[in-house]
Write a protein that holds these residues in place. Structure first.
Motif, PDB file in Angstrom:
ATOM      1  N   ARG A  91       1.278  -1.376  -0.267  1.00 28.24           N
ATOM      2  CA  ARG A  91       0.176   0.465   0.280  1.00 28.24           C
ATOM      3  C   ARG A  91       0.757   1.497   0.028  1.00 28.24           C
ATOM      4  O   ARG A  91       0.214   2.340   0.816  1.00 28.24           O
ATOM      5  CB  ARG A  91      -0.944   0.040   1.151  1.00 28.24           C
ATOM      6  CG  ARG A  91      -1.927  -1.202   1.351  1.00 28.24           C
ATOM      7  CD  ARG A  91      -2.651  -0.887   0.046  1.00 28.24           C
ATOM      8  NE  ARG A  91      -4.487  -2.490  -0.176  1.00 28.24           N
ATOM      9  CZ  ARG A  91      -4.328  -2.696  -1.029  1.00 28.24           C
ATOM     10  NH1 ARG A  91      -3.345  -2.423  -1.824  1.00 28.24           N
ATOM     11  NH2 ARG A  91      -5.008  -3.648  -1.106  1.00 28.24           N
TER      12      ARG A  91
ATOM     13  N   GLU B 147      -7.726   1.253  -5.175  1.00 29.47           N
ATOM     14  CA  GLU B 147      -8.689   1.838  -3.695  1.00 29.47           C
ATOM     15  C   GLU B 147      -8.650   3.541  -3.300  1.00 29.47           C
ATOM     16  O   GLU B 147      -9.555   3.796  -3.013  1.00 29.47           O
ATOM     17  CB  GLU B 147      -8.684   1.059  -3.071  1.00 29.47           C
ATOM     18  CG  GLU B 147      -7.348   0.336  -2.229  1.00 29.47           C
ATOM     19  CD  GLU B 147      -6.560  -0.384  -2.384  1.00 29.47           C
ATOM     20  OE1 GLU B 147      -5.548  -0.707  -2.155  1.00 29.47           O
ATOM     21  OE2 GLU B 147      -7.297  -0.995  -3.547  1.00 29.47           O
ATOM     22  N   ARG B 148      -7.215   3.404  -3.847  1.00 34.23           N
ATOM     23  CA  ARG B 148      -6.823   5.414  -3.104  1.00 34.23           C
ATOM     24  C   ARG B 148      -8.102   5.907  -3.888  1.00 34.23           C
ATOM     25  O   ARG B 148      -8.225   6.373  -3.780  1.00 34.23           O
ATOM     26  CB  ARG B 148      -5.597   5.067  -3.354  1.00 34.23           C
ATOM     27  CG  ARG B 148      -4.607   6.819  -3.066  1.00 34.23           C
ATOM     28  CD  ARG B 148      -4.941   6.986  -1.282  1.00 34.23           C
ATOM     29  NE  ARG B 148      -4.046   7.932  -1.396  1.00 34.23           N
ATOM     30  CZ  ARG B 148      -3.530   8.561   0.012  1.00 34.23           C
ATOM     31  NH1 ARG B 148      -3.776   8.314   0.795  1.00 34.23           N
ATOM     32  NH2 ARG B 148      -3.417  10.062  -0.165  1.00 34.23           N
TER      33      ARG B 148
ATOM     34  N   ASN C  48     -11.044   4.960  -5.656  1.00 37.26           N
ATOM     35  CA  ASN C  48     -12.341   4.268  -5.715  1.00 37.26           C
ATOM     36  C   ASN C  48     -12.734   3.584  -4.336  1.00 37.26           C
ATOM     37  O   ASN C  48     -12.456   2.648  -3.970  1.00 37.26           O
ATOM     38  CB  ASN C  48     -12.302   2.944  -6.811  1.00 37.26           C
ATOM     39  CG  ASN C  48     -11.774   3.463  -8.345  1.00 37.26           C
ATOM     40  OD1 ASN C  48     -12.010   4.622  -8.518  1.00 37.26           O
ATOM     41  ND2 ASN C  48     -10.951   2.618  -8.259  1.00 37.26           N
ATOM     42  N   PRO C  49     -12.656   4.771  -3.136  1.00 38.81           N
ATOM     43  CA  PRO C  49     -13.141   4.692  -1.981  1.00 38.81           C
ATOM     44  C   PRO C  49     -13.940   2.930  -1.696  1.00 38.81           C
ATOM     45  O   PRO C  49     -15.267   3.163  -2.817  1.00 38.81           O
ATOM     46  CB  PRO C  49     -13.298   6.088  -0.935  1.00 38.81           C
ATOM     47  CG  PRO C  49     -13.889   6.316  -2.066  1.00 38.81           C
ATOM     48  CD  PRO C  49     -13.529   5.841  -3.532  1.00 38.81           C
TER      49      PRO C  49
END
Length: 110
Positions: free
Chosen positions: A87, A106-107, A109-110
């Motif tokens: 990460r 995901e940073r 696309n939360p």
């Protein structure tokens, strides 16, 4: 929250085959959404988009690592794995200047 403009959906294999064009697209502001095993894994974004995201959301917990574009071309599989598992952000440089960054999907696309 940072919203990215539409970009290109590519696989890790496509990234390896067309590395220079994909990085150029990211630098020009078209994020490259890299998937692995049919799941979003990493997004390659421009230096400006990365800086904006760090200002808004803070640094990634895994920290940052630097690679030159030449190093990245020869180790993109390892970079994608590091970003996913640790990460972290991998900052891509050219002649010492930051030009792009690989960050976990995901940073954005939360």
């Amino acid at each position: 929250m940072t919203s990215l403009p539409a970009g290109d959906q590519i696989t890790a294999t496509d990234l390896n085959r067309t590395f220079p064009q994909r990085i150029k697209s990211a630098i020009e502001g078209r994020p490259q959404h890299v998937s692995r095993n049919n799941r979003p894994a990493v997004i390659i974004i421009s230096a400006a988009q990365y800086a904006e995201n760090v200002i808004e959301r803070g640094a990634l917990a895994g920290g940052e690592r630097r690679k030159t574009l030449t190093e990245a071309k020869n180790a993109m599989g390892q970079i994608i794995q590091d970003v996913r598992e640790l990460r972290c952000a991998v900052l891509l440089t050219k002649r010492g200047a930051l030009v792009a960054a690989a960050v976990p999907a995901e940073r954005f696309n939360p």
